[in-house]
Design a protein around this motif. Sequence first.
Motif, PDB file in Angstrom:
ATOM      1  N   UNK A 160       0.835  -1.206   0.000  1.00 58.63           N
ATOM      2  CA  UNK A 160       0.000   0.000   0.000  1.00 58.63           C
ATOM      3  C   UNK A 160       0.867   1.252   0.000  1.00 58.63           C
ATOM      4  N   UNK A 161       1.942   1.241   0.783  1.00 55.17           N
ATOM      5  CA  UNK A 161       2.838   2.396   0.823  1.00 55.17           C
ATOM      6  C   UNK A 161       3.467   2.640  -0.545  1.00 55.17           C
ATOM      7  N   UNK A 162       3.826   1.556  -1.247  1.00 54.44           N
ATOM      8  CA  UNK A 162       4.424   1.703  -2.579  1.00 54.44           C
ATOM      9  C   UNK A 162       3.409   2.271  -3.571  1.00 54.44           C
ATOM     10  N   UNK A 163       2.140   1.808  -3.484  1.00 49.60           N
ATOM     11  CA  UNK A 163       1.111   2.337  -4.382  1.00 49.60           C
ATOM     12  C   UNK A 163       0.868   3.819  -4.118  1.00 49.60           C
ATOM     13  N   UNK A 164       0.860   4.198  -2.846  1.00 51.35           N
ATOM     14  CA  UNK A 164       0.667   5.614  -2.529  1.00 51.35           C
ATOM     15  C   UNK A 164       1.807   6.463  -3.074  1.00 51.35           C
ATOM     16  N   UNK A 165       3.040   5.957  -2.951  1.00 53.87           N
ATOM     17  CA  UNK A 165       4.190   6.689  -3.485  1.00 53.87           C
ATOM     18  C   UNK A 165       4.100   6.795  -5.002  1.00 53.87           C
ATOM     19  N   UNK A 166       3.657   5.719  -5.663  1.00 55.55           N
ATOM     20  CA  UNK A 166       3.501   5.750  -7.114  1.00 55.55           C
ATOM     21  C   UNK A 166       2.441   6.764  -7.522  1.00 55.55           C
ATOM     22  N   UNK A 167       1.341   6.808  -6.770  1.00 53.26           N
ATOM     23  CA  UNK A 167       0.293   7.790  -7.064  1.00 53.26           C
ATOM     24  C   UNK A 167       0.825   9.210  -6.971  1.00 53.26           C
ATOM     25  N   UNK A 168       1.620   9.479  -5.920  1.00 48.91           N
ATOM     26  CA  UNK A 168       2.186  10.821  -5.782  1.00 48.91           C
ATOM     27  C   UNK A 168       3.096  11.155  -6.951  1.00 48.91           C
ATOM     28  N   UNK A 169       3.932  10.183  -7.358  1.00 50.03           N
ATOM     29  CA  UNK A 169       4.833  10.420  -8.489  1.00 50.03           C
ATOM     30  C   UNK A 169       4.048  10.693  -9.769  1.00 50.03           C
ATOM     31  N   UNK A 170       2.994   9.908 -10.007  1.00 47.93           N
ATOM     32  CA  UNK A 170       2.204  10.070 -11.227  1.00 47.93           C
ATOM     33  C   UNK A 170       1.452  11.396 -11.234  1.00 47.93           C
ATOM     34  N   UNK A 171       0.917  11.792 -10.090  1.00 50.94           N
ATOM     35  CA  UNK A 171       0.247  13.089 -10.024  1.00 50.94           C
ATOM     36  C   UNK A 171       1.237  14.210 -10.314  1.00 50.94           C
ATOM     37  N   UNK A 172       2.434  14.115  -9.740  1.00 53.65           N
ATOM     38  CA  UNK A 172       3.432  15.144  -9.996  1.00 53.65           C
ATOM     39  C   UNK A 172       3.833  15.206 -11.453  1.00 53.65           C
ATOM     40  N   UNK A 173       3.832  14.056 -12.109  1.00 55.44           N
ATOM     41  CA  UNK A 173       4.235  13.985 -13.510  1.00 55.44           C
ATOM     42  C   UNK A 173       3.148  14.450 -14.464  1.00 55.44           C
ATOM     43  N   UNK A 174       1.884  14.022 -14.212  1.00 54.56           N
ATOM     44  CA  UNK A 174       0.839  14.208 -15.209  1.00 54.56           C
ATOM     45  C   UNK A 174      -0.191  15.283 -14.895  1.00 54.56           C
ATOM     46  N   UNK A 175      -0.298  15.750 -13.654  1.00 54.60           N
ATOM     47  CA  UNK A 175      -1.382  16.668 -13.325  1.00 54.60           C
ATOM     48  C   UNK A 175      -1.373  17.925 -14.183  1.00 54.60           C
ATOM     49  N   UNK A 176      -0.181  18.478 -14.419  1.00 55.44           N
ATOM     50  CA  UNK A 176      -0.114  19.700 -15.216  1.00 55.44           C
ATOM     51  C   UNK A 176      -0.622  19.505 -16.620  1.00 55.44           C
ATOM     52  N   UNK A 177      -0.343  18.325 -17.197  1.00 52.50           N
ATOM     53  CA  UNK A 177      -0.801  18.036 -18.553  1.00 52.50           C
ATOM     54  C   UNK A 177      -2.283  17.679 -18.556  1.00 52.50           C
ATOM     55  N   UNK A 178      -2.713  16.877 -17.557  1.00 54.57           N
ATOM     56  CA  UNK A 178      -4.103  16.432 -17.526  1.00 54.57           C
ATOM     57  C   UNK A 178      -5.068  17.592 -17.343  1.00 54.57           C
ATOM     58  N   UNK A 179      -4.616  18.659 -16.671  1.00 56.85           N
ATOM     59  CA  UNK A 179      -5.485  19.808 -16.428  1.00 56.85           C
ATOM     60  C   UNK A 179      -5.622  20.721 -17.641  1.00 56.85           C
ATOM     61  N   UNK A 180      -4.748  20.515 -18.657  1.00 60.48           N
ATOM     62  CA  UNK A 180      -4.825  21.371 -19.835  1.00 60.48           C
ATOM     63  C   UNK A 180      -6.009  20.947 -20.705  1.00 60.48           C
ATOM     64  N   UNK A 181      -6.873  21.870 -21.117  1.00 61.81           N
ATOM     65  CA  UNK A 181      -8.000  21.502 -21.978  1.00 61.81           C
ATOM     66  C   UNK A 181      -7.526  21.129 -23.379  1.00 61.81           C
ATOM     67  N   UNK A 182      -8.240  20.201 -24.025  1.00 58.36           N
ATOM     68  CA  UNK A 182      -7.948  19.887 -25.423  1.00 58.36           C
ATOM     69  C   UNK A 182      -8.350  21.098 -26.257  1.00 58.36           C
ATOM     70  N   UNK A 183      -7.456  21.616 -27.118  1.00 56.81           N
ATOM     71  CA  UNK A 183      -7.792  22.801 -27.907  1.00 56.81           C
ATOM     72  C   UNK A 183      -9.093  22.623 -28.676  1.00 56.81           C
TER      73      UNK A 183
END
Length: 275
Positions: A43-66
């Motif tokens: 569970x601790x590893x999954x939580x760490x992976x979630x944090x890494x993925x959010x840090x990596x993708x959140x900025x892109x995922x929040x961008x609207x499709x033109x």
Amino acid sequence: MNTVQSPITEADLHALADGQLAEGRVREIEAYLATHPDDARRVAAWRAQNRDLHGLFDGVADEPIPTGLLRAASPVARWTLWRLAASVALVLAGGVLGWGLRGEIAAPPGQAPGFAGAGAGFVQRAAVAHAVFVPDQRRAVEIDGVHEDQLVTWLSKRMGSAMNPPRLQALGYTLEGGRLLPGGAGPVAQFMYRDSAGTRLTLYVSNEMRAATSSGRAEGGSLHGGTAFRFAREGDVNVFYWIDGPFGYALSSFSGRAELERVSAEVYRQIGHSR
């Protein structure tokens, strides 16, 4: 004293890592984890992976499709865009990749299924990374191809192995740059190339494949020696991939299988000589 009122399932553990449980159930499962250290580490590893993925993708995922892109796209193309976006959302939600990439070379009778199990997660991550970064016109790479020496030094240091991007100019592709990404248990490298028409392809390199090496080499469908090459597809993302010793390579593109096979053969030829 907290007691567990119902059996703890794998789904419960994932839901806990994703913050999707009611408070009462959280207390039950945390009491369970206090006496089950192996599950607690998972569970601790999954939580760490979630944090890494959010840090990596959140900025892109929040961008609207033109809107211009959506207007110009056909209904099928619009569906593909949203399908890819939904796949990325699945990654962010729980680190569980639900793409179901379909390999098209089966293992010979009596041999282990190989990549279908051992390499599946690595191939799925490569496809998601391609779908996320290739459309990005501003931040497609972290270090551009003009500074290739810096890119190689940085990725080699982080990966603990020499990371030299193959030279694909003879095939019409120029190195656009690269970036570091989280893998299944550590960092992976992604190199991006572009041809004169603007078509991009990415090479995803992992050195976490030691456990998959024996089964990966056992499969049929090899293009060169004993190394098995396989093709997978999800939506418009095509992937040609192989495992060579501890290294896994996945070449992804919106181009067809024949083009990926052509480029993969050259990548393998260069990398095989350098390792």
